[in-house]
Design an enzyme around this catalytic site. Structure first.
Site, PDB file in Angstrom:
ATOM      1  N   ASP A 124      -7.227   7.043  -4.608  1.00 47.96           N
ATOM      2  CA  ASP A 124      -8.025   8.278  -4.486  1.00 47.96           C
ATOM      3  C   ASP A 124      -7.179   9.549  -4.548  1.00 47.96           C
ATOM      4  OD1 ASP A 124     -10.786   7.411  -4.236  1.00 47.96           O
ATOM      5  OD2 ASP A 124     -10.158   6.468  -2.361  1.00 47.96           O
ATOM      6  N   ASP A 133      -1.135   4.999  -5.015  1.00 45.79           N
ATOM      7  CA  ASP A 133      -2.414   5.233  -4.347  1.00 45.79           C
ATOM      8  C   ASP A 133      -3.532   5.429  -5.387  1.00 45.79           C
ATOM      9  OD1 ASP A 133      -4.249   6.175  -2.265  1.00 45.79           O
ATOM     10  OD2 ASP A 133      -3.869   8.181  -3.089  1.00 45.79           O
TER      11      ASP A 133
END
Ligand SMILES: [Mg+2]
Length: 179
Positions: free
Chosen positions: A5, A3
């Protein structure tokens, strides 16, 4: 699968800096570390308790270049490049639905991340060997289907399933035992 963020890029601090630039000082808005993945549940932010206000702030920050300005976490690129060099297929994955200018991939290249694929969408539709993410519901859904999950030590995800890491340098060591 990794991922972006709050996993490799510091969204929280990026948003905090943006709020400061907009003139909200520390006295008025301390913007503390969020205690829940839903930032509106933490007091002291200009959008606390107000989902619509959060969307407004997020949208405005993204329009003003938040995705280009987030700082990478220390050691993230080095750790992932080490895994890439060791033969792992590194897939960068984000559910950012509002990256209309392709800032995410430019950010990854600019910050020295080597990756084999890029995915924008619902991560739970894929079944990678390993997922590194900060979102508790995603970690739970992936762990439930047998994916090895790792997560950083943000206050809101310490109780999530999988191995927690404090420093990115630890990630290749943890994954050394997986393959
Ligand atoms: Mg995230």
């Amino acid at each position: 699968m990794v991922d972006i963020d709050n996993t490799i890029a510091d969204y929280t601090n990026g948003l905090r800096d943006y709020i400061r630039e907009c003139g909200h000082g520390e006295d008025e808005c301390p913007c503390p570390e969020p205690t829940a993945y839903d930032f509106t549940l933490t007091g002291g932010w200009p959008f606390s308790g107000d989902a619509k206000s959060f969307r407004w702030w997020h949208t405005r920050a993204v329009a003003d270049g938040l995705y280009s300005r987030e700082e990478p976490y220390e050691g993230a690129a080095e750790a992932l490049n080490q895994l890439h060099d060791a033969g792992w297929n590194v897939i960068m994955a984000t559910s950012r639905a509002d990256d209309r200018r392709g800032e995410s991939q430019r950010w990854l290249h600019r910050n020295g991340f080597q990756f084999d694929g890029y995915y924008n969408g619902d991560k739970t539709l894929l079944t990678p060997d390993v997922l590194i993410d900060d979102r508790p519901v995603t970690l739970e859904a992936m762990a439930a289907k047998g994916v090895t999950v790792l997560h950083p030590d943000h206050a809101y995800c310490t109780a999530a399933p999988g191995r927690m890491f404090r420093r990115w340098a630890a990630v290749p060591l943890i994954l050394g035992g997986v393959r």
